[in-house]
Scaffold this active site. Structure first.
Site, PDB file in Angstrom:
ATOM      1  N   ASN A  43       0.814  -1.215   0.000  1.00 33.96           N
ATOM      2  CA  ASN A  43       0.000   0.000   0.000  1.00 33.96           C
ATOM      3  C   ASN A  43       0.850   1.268   0.000  1.00 33.96           C
ATOM      4  O   ASN A  43       0.380   2.340   0.396  1.00 33.96           O
ATOM      5  CB  ASN A  43      -0.916   0.018   1.234  1.00 33.96           C
ATOM      6  CG  ASN A  43      -1.876  -1.158   1.269  1.00 33.96           C
ATOM      7  OD1 ASN A  43      -2.451  -1.523   0.254  1.00 33.96           O
ATOM      8  ND2 ASN A  43      -2.036  -1.762   2.424  1.00 33.96           N
ATOM      9  N   HIS A 129     -14.179  -2.287   6.502  1.00 32.76           N
ATOM     10  CA  HIS A 129     -13.020  -3.054   6.947  1.00 32.76           C
ATOM     11  C   HIS A 129     -13.338  -3.901   8.180  1.00 32.76           C
ATOM     12  O   HIS A 129     -14.202  -3.564   8.987  1.00 32.76           O
ATOM     13  CB  HIS A 129     -11.874  -2.087   7.264  1.00 32.76           C
ATOM     14  CG  HIS A 129     -10.566  -2.751   7.505  1.00 32.76           C
ATOM     15  ND1 HIS A 129     -10.116  -3.074   8.765  1.00 32.76           N
ATOM     16  CD2 HIS A 129      -9.603  -3.149   6.648  1.00 32.76           C
ATOM     17  CE1 HIS A 129      -8.921  -3.645   8.679  1.00 32.76           C
ATOM     18  NE2 HIS A 129      -8.589  -3.709   7.399  1.00 32.76           N
ATOM     19  N   GLU A 168     -16.120   3.552   4.658  1.00 29.65           N
ATOM     20  CA  GLU A 168     -14.753   3.832   4.226  1.00 29.65           C
ATOM     21  C   GLU A 168     -14.751   4.925   3.162  1.00 29.65           C
ATOM     22  O   GLU A 168     -15.754   5.149   2.475  1.00 29.65           O
ATOM     23  CB  GLU A 168     -14.103   2.565   3.672  1.00 29.65           C
ATOM     24  CG  GLU A 168     -13.864   1.491   4.729  1.00 29.65           C
ATOM     25  CD  GLU A 168     -12.962   0.378   4.235  1.00 29.65           C
ATOM     26  OE1 GLU A 168     -11.788   0.651   3.926  1.00 29.65           O
ATOM     27  OE2 GLU A 168     -13.443  -0.773   4.155  1.00 29.65           O
ATOM     28  N   SER A 172     -11.041  -1.016   0.869  1.00 26.69           N
ATOM     29  CA  SER A 172      -9.718  -1.631   0.778  1.00 26.69           C
ATOM     30  C   SER A 172      -9.656  -2.854  -0.118  1.00 26.69           C
ATOM     31  O   SER A 172      -8.591  -3.167  -0.667  1.00 26.69           O
ATOM     32  CB  SER A 172      -9.223  -2.008   2.177  1.00 26.69           C
ATOM     33  OG  SER A 172     -10.118  -2.908   2.807  1.00 26.69           O
ATOM     34  N   ASP A 197     -13.566   6.279   7.510  1.00 22.23           N
ATOM     35  CA  ASP A 197     -12.287   5.576   7.597  1.00 22.23           C
ATOM     36  C   ASP A 197     -11.596   5.819   6.266  1.00 22.23           C
ATOM     37  O   ASP A 197     -11.945   5.200   5.260  1.00 22.23           O
ATOM     38  CB  ASP A 197     -12.524   4.079   7.845  1.00 22.23           C
ATOM     39  CG  ASP A 197     -11.236   3.262   7.859  1.00 22.23           C
ATOM     40  OD1 ASP A 197     -10.244   3.677   7.233  1.00 22.23           O
ATOM     41  OD2 ASP A 197     -11.235   2.186   8.485  1.00 22.23           O
ATOM     42  N   HIS A 200      -7.254   4.489   2.887  1.00 22.59           N
ATOM     43  CA  HIS A 200      -6.720   4.337   1.536  1.00 22.59           C
ATOM     44  C   HIS A 200      -6.952   5.557   0.643  1.00 22.59           C
ATOM     45  O   HIS A 200      -6.575   5.532  -0.525  1.00 22.59           O
ATOM     46  CB  HIS A 200      -7.312   3.086   0.882  1.00 22.59           C
ATOM     47  CG  HIS A 200      -6.911   1.821   1.567  1.00 22.59           C
ATOM     48  ND1 HIS A 200      -5.753   1.147   1.274  1.00 22.59           N
ATOM     49  CD2 HIS A 200      -7.519   1.121   2.565  1.00 22.59           C
ATOM     50  CE1 HIS A 200      -5.654   0.073   2.051  1.00 22.59           C
ATOM     51  NE2 HIS A 200      -6.714   0.040   2.838  1.00 22.59           N
ATOM     52  N   LYS A 232      -0.229   3.608   4.657  1.00 27.77           N
ATOM     53  CA  LYS A 232      -0.517   3.447   3.235  1.00 27.77           C
ATOM     54  C   LYS A 232       0.263   4.509   2.461  1.00 27.77           C
ATOM     55  O   LYS A 232       1.471   4.393   2.321  1.00 27.77           O
ATOM     56  CB  LYS A 232      -2.020   3.531   2.970  1.00 27.77           C
ATOM     57  CG  LYS A 232      -2.783   2.237   3.256  1.00 27.77           C
ATOM     58  CD  LYS A 232      -2.968   1.970   4.723  1.00 27.77           C
ATOM     59  CE  LYS A 232      -3.784   0.735   5.018  1.00 27.77           C
ATOM     60  NZ  LYS A 232      -3.885   0.478   6.474  1.00 27.77           N
TER      61      LYS A 232
END
Length: 379
Positions: A43, A129, A168, A172, A197, A200, A232
């Site tokens: 990542n 996640h 998110e 992910s 969240d 990423h 990441k």
């Protein structure tokens, strides 16, 4: 013993996990047992894990502060470098206050368990996640999941002023983004809190790499709880929760994994601070990453590949059957490409995939080589 049977069953189903023996790894290359591979499994989206600025900052802080924080932050573990990092994060992201955690998993668990009671409801995107899903199961709150990015279904489930909506920024395992226009409107209308969240999205999306909300034009104060990670795009490790000063003060007193854990080592905080400063001006690496994403998706479209709809650095190639997914991953590894094979229970049964992740450190030639290997591997 029972766990031996469980491992045998996982082995037979092609689901057993094993730790890889890795000697060295960065955004572009991985070395395992003396052999070099092109790395399409990590990542390190901007290639910062080996950046000279981060290495220098780490070494300097280790010399100045030592290698450990010595205690939990509320005892004597909260150093000047931690305060400086928190202040810079808050300023960068437009938040009142920020607090640091050792990992995103720890941050998500701490927040949900500290914030919600049995009187609350937690609404989660079904593809959130594992750290968020598990935190919901451990929380006293009632948890309801809604179909991925399905705003109509979420709207039907919502009750006014009764809990927290969590999604998110970039998912992910699928690589697509949450519908933050829809989420923010539903949260405001129902007067429920909203949490992102953005593990990423932070660093690679939006103005100055501020993340998914910036990318989608959503004001930071439309979302009450912000979580992001440093492992990441920022190339280090650790995480933060941000929001109002009142929220952070509350969590200082009620987030058990924060209260009872030794704080981030000062050299780690210094490396993160250096990464934050690099990321804010990293327009060229972000443009380089976008070029690699466009190159890969265009090339994959010419092959009999089933790519999931993603415009981010996470490019999942859907295989379906677990054993077939492992077979293709092993064939790629034999040709010098390290690609993650993602299988249940991480993803739903029948949706095993190669999780191909791209980095600004990859060259055009690297992507052409991967596409050629995929063409052979799936033939």
């Amino acid at each position: 013993m029972p766990f031996n049977l469980s491992l045998a069953e996982r082995e037979a189903a092609g689901l057993r996990r094993r730790l890889p023996a890795v000697d060295n790894v960065n955004g572009r290359q991985l070395v395992s047992q003396g052999k070099a591979y092109l790395n399409f499994a990590g990542n390190d989206y901007l290639g910062l894990s080996q950046a000279p600025e981060l290495i220098k900052a780490t070494a300097h802080a280790a010399h100045e502060f030592g290698v450990g924080a010595v205690a939990s932050p509320l005892v004597v573990g909260h150093h000047a470098i931690h305060r400086e990092l928190e202040a810079e994060l808050a300023d960068w992201l437009g938040l009142e206050a920020v607090m640091l955690f050792s990992s995103g998993f720890s941050a998500n668990q701490a927040l949900i368990k500290a914030l919600l009671t049995k009187e609350h409801t937690l609404w989660q995107d079904r593809l959130n996640h594992a750290s968020l899903q598990e935190a919901g199961l451990l929380s006293p709150a009632r948890m309801q999941r809604f179909a991925h990015n399905d705003m109509a279904q979420l709207a039907a489930k919502l009750k006014p002023q009764s809990g927290l909506i969590v999604s998110e920024g970039v998912f992910s395992m699928d690589g697509d983004q949450g519908d933050w226009q829809g989420l923010s409107q539903l949260a405001a209308h129902s007067q429920n809190w909203l949490m992102i969240d953005d593990a990423h999205g932070l660093g690679v999306l939006g103005k100055q790499g501020r993340g998914t909300l910036s990318e989608q034009g959503i004001a930071a104060d439309s979302v009450q709880v912000h979580m992001g990670t440093f492992g990441k795009a920022l190339g280090v490790s650790g995480a933060f929760i941000g929001g109002s000063r009142a929220l952070i003060d509350y969590l200082h007193n009620h987030a058990r994994s924060y209260v009872y854990s030794t704080h981030l080592p000062p050299p780690q905080a210094a490396a993160i601070l250096a990464a934050v400063r690099v990321v804010q001006t990293a327009n060229q690496p972000r443009e380089q990453l976008q070029a690699r994403i466009a190159q890969f998706t265009a090339g994959a479209a010419q092959l009999p590949l089933t790519l999931m709809p993603s415009t981010t650095a996470i490019q999942p190639l859907l295989v379906g059957e677990e054993q077939a997914c492992m077979q293709i991953a092993n064939q790629l590894r034999e040709r010098g490409f390290w690609v993650g094979a993602i299988r249940p229970p991480t993803v739903p049964k029948g949706s095993a995939r190669l999780r191909i992740t791209l980095s600004a450190a990859h060259s055009k030639e690297d992507l052409n080589a991967l596409l050629s290997a995929l063409a052979v591997g799936i033939a």
